[in-house]
Design an enzyme around this catalytic site. Sequence first.
Site, PDB file in Angstrom:
ATOM      1  N   GLU A  27       0.988  -1.375  -0.585  1.00  0.00           N
ATOM      2  CA  GLU A  27      -0.218   0.373   0.049  1.00  0.00           C
ATOM      3  C   GLU A  27       0.944   1.361  -0.001  1.00  0.00           C
ATOM      4  O   GLU A  27       2.009   1.432   0.783  1.00  0.00           O
ATOM      5  CB  GLU A  27      -0.921   0.068   1.016  1.00  0.00           C
ATOM      6  CG  GLU A  27      -2.343   0.470   1.290  1.00  0.00           C
ATOM      7  CD  GLU A  27      -3.357  -0.215  -0.452  1.00  0.00           C
ATOM      8  OE1 GLU A  27      -2.944  -0.212  -1.119  1.00  0.00           O
ATOM      9  OE2 GLU A  27      -3.619  -1.569   0.345  1.00  0.00           O
ATOM     10  N   THR A  29       3.065   2.250  -2.236  1.00  0.00           N
ATOM     11  CA  THR A  29       4.493   2.229  -2.887  1.00  0.00           C
ATOM     12  C   THR A  29       4.001   2.404  -4.264  1.00  0.00           C
ATOM     13  O   THR A  29       5.341   3.289  -4.879  1.00  0.00           O
ATOM     14  CB  THR A  29       4.595   0.663  -2.866  1.00  0.00           C
ATOM     15  OG1 THR A  29       4.079  -0.217  -3.820  1.00  0.00           O
ATOM     16  CG2 THR A  29       4.520   0.539  -1.190  1.00  0.00           C
ATOM     17  N   ASP A  30       3.365   2.686  -4.818  1.00  0.00           N
ATOM     18  CA  ASP A  30       3.175   2.656  -6.195  1.00  0.00           C
ATOM     19  C   ASP A  30       2.873   4.244  -7.181  1.00  0.00           C
ATOM     20  O   ASP A  30       4.613   3.392  -7.449  1.00  0.00           O
ATOM     21  CB  ASP A  30       1.750   2.316  -7.080  1.00  0.00           C
ATOM     22  CG  ASP A  30       0.096   3.032  -6.261  1.00  0.00           C
ATOM     23  OD1 ASP A  30       0.501   4.299  -5.759  1.00  0.00           O
ATOM     24  OD2 ASP A  30      -0.736   3.032  -6.833  1.00  0.00           O
ATOM     25  N   GLY A 115     -16.673   5.452  -3.185  1.00  0.00           N
ATOM     26  CA  GLY A 115     -15.915   5.472  -1.850  1.00  0.00           C
ATOM     27  C   GLY A 115     -15.787   4.807  -0.776  1.00  0.00           C
ATOM     28  O   GLY A 115     -15.889   5.350   0.403  1.00  0.00           O
ATOM     29  N   GLY A 117     -13.111   2.796  -1.433  1.00  0.00           N
ATOM     30  CA  GLY A 117     -11.777   2.331  -1.236  1.00  0.00           C
ATOM     31  C   GLY A 117     -11.965   1.166  -2.254  1.00  0.00           C
ATOM     32  O   GLY A 117     -10.393   0.802  -2.243  1.00  0.00           O
ATOM     33  N   SER A 119     -11.685   2.058  -5.257  1.00  0.00           N
ATOM     34  CA  SER A 119     -11.503   2.019  -6.971  1.00  0.00           C
ATOM     35  C   SER A 119     -12.335   2.159  -7.891  1.00  0.00           C
ATOM     36  O   SER A 119     -12.736   1.751  -8.893  1.00  0.00           O
ATOM     37  CB  SER A 119     -10.473   0.995  -7.311  1.00  0.00           C
ATOM     38  OG  SER A 119      -9.674   1.491  -8.391  1.00  0.00           O
ATOM     39  N   SER A 120     -13.782   3.154  -7.249  1.00  0.00           N
ATOM     40  CA  SER A 120     -14.482   3.120  -8.655  1.00  0.00           C
ATOM     41  C   SER A 120     -14.417   4.031  -9.285  1.00  0.00           C
ATOM     42  O   SER A 120     -14.303   4.444 -10.525  1.00  0.00           O
ATOM     43  CB  SER A 120     -15.535   3.394  -7.909  1.00  0.00           C
ATOM     44  OG  SER A 120     -15.185   4.438  -6.989  1.00  0.00           O
ATOM     45  N   ASP A 165      -4.554   1.335  -9.540  1.00  0.00           N
ATOM     46  CA  ASP A 165      -6.145   0.292  -9.450  1.00  0.00           C
ATOM     47  C   ASP A 165      -6.129   0.148 -11.123  1.00  0.00           C
ATOM     48  O   ASP A 165      -6.340  -0.422 -10.967  1.00  0.00           O
ATOM     49  CB  ASP A 165      -6.417   2.167  -9.170  1.00  0.00           C
ATOM     50  CG  ASP A 165      -6.546   2.252  -7.723  1.00  0.00           C
ATOM     51  OD1 ASP A 165      -5.686   1.683  -6.453  1.00  0.00           O
ATOM     52  OD2 ASP A 165      -6.769   2.808  -7.387  1.00  0.00           O
TER      53      ASP A 165
HETATM   54  C1  GLA Z   1      -5.475   4.607  -4.033  1.00  0.00           C
HETATM   55  C2  GLA Z   1      -4.977   5.021  -5.611  1.00  0.00           C
HETATM   56  C3  GLA Z   1      -3.746   3.880  -5.426  1.00  0.00           C
HETATM   57  C4  GLA Z   1      -2.633   3.677  -4.618  1.00  0.00           C
HETATM   58  C5  GLA Z   1      -2.963   3.378  -3.324  1.00  0.00           C
HETATM   59  C6  GLA Z   1      -2.453   3.156  -1.906  1.00  0.00           C
HETATM   60  O1  GLA Z   1      -6.032   3.699  -4.205  1.00  0.00           O
HETATM   61  O2  GLA Z   1      -5.670   5.236  -6.477  1.00  0.00           O
HETATM   62  O3  GLA Z   1      -3.008   4.795  -6.486  1.00  0.00           O
HETATM   63  O4  GLA Z   1      -1.894   4.941  -4.303  1.00  0.00           O
HETATM   64  O5  GLA Z   1      -4.385   4.426  -2.928  1.00  0.00           O
HETATM   65  O6  GLA Z   1      -2.063   2.257  -2.373  1.00  0.00           O
END
Ligand code: GLA
Length: 376
Positions: A27, A29-30, A115, A117, A119-120, A165
């Site tokens: 998490e 780290t991207d 909302g 988390g 990734s919608s 995401d």
């Molecule tokens: C969100 C961001 C991702 C990533 C995560 C945390 O989902 O869209 O790019 O940074 O948070 O890992």
Amino acid sequence: MTSFSTVFGSQPEGSWRAPGRVNLIGEHTDYNDGLVMPIALPNQIVVTAAARTDGRFAVATSGQDGIIEFALDELSPGSVDGWAAYPAGAAWILRESGYPIGGANLLVDSDLPTGAGLSSSAALLCATSVALLGLRGIDVDPGEVARLAQKAENQYVGAPVGLMDQMASMCCTAGHALYFDIRAMSTDQIPFDPAADGLALLVVDVKAPHRHVDGEYAARRKSCEQAAAELGVPALRSVEFGKLDEALAQLPDDVVRRRVRHVVTEIRRVEEAVELMHAGRLRDVGPLFTASHVSLRDDFEITVPELDVAVDAALAAGALGARMTGGGFGGCIIALVEADAADATLAAIEKAFAENDFTPPSSLAATPSPGASRLS
Ligand code: GLA
């Protein structure tokens, strides 16, 4: 629920889908050129579409009244706001990148909670992108669509997110976790089938909605970039785990030190998790989940009481490991549990939420599902 023909008075040409995701580990780290390991969920966004010849867009959702309209050649960052900023952003970046898309009527349907988390936003950008390209018969590599969707989110919507995401939504496959090395831009499909080992991966929405566009995500990203600059490296990925203490000693600020420690140890945990998964030792990945949560809670400071209570309740009920997943400040936890303990673990989380007067949580099926595709 409204149908395409009711909204637009014509027949659609096709439907395209893109899923949400949970990240197993890695998490935040991207955007540090790190390592992530998401799975795509069965929950998804579906865009039903028909091309238009006048260069205009009309977008609607099946759940709400109202159509939002805009012209392709008038789009500029921020020109459309609210949920329609995502389809507008997808159209904008495709136009900016020289893809010969045109206008379209788009109906958006979703069973992916917003909302939470999951990734919608990325799913909506990806689903719209594949629909707009599909309508014109333009073939684009899924990884490239992911990069374009990220640019749209960064530059059009103004959210400084990383690439995890969008890659999950485009490139995941059924039965696998996507091991994605952002620095190398390489991916590997890691077989991930908890049920085959007598396990279950629970995804629990703690019902504490979050938003990235608010400042916390951007603040974490900025601290990481500043720390990398102070250490004289292009990104925190360059800080070797074995030399972490040396790096920390060079940073005067305690908060920045803790942010760096999270990122560097989290990247190490992904490396360990992928080795264990390759060796078929899924149960041993559990403690890495828990260590990740502790690091996100104490060093990165992006958890909220609902996330911490859910993780603690899952662990107290015997989970092999549990952690928040996604951007933080709300959203979901994942918990790796023995399959026959799944119901008891969920009940323990519900009980802990009732005792804390939190909104009751809900759970989702975490079946690793395929990335974006054409439906019809
Ligand atoms: C969100 C961001 C991702 C990533 C995560 C945390 O989902 O869209 O790019 O940074 O948070 O890992």
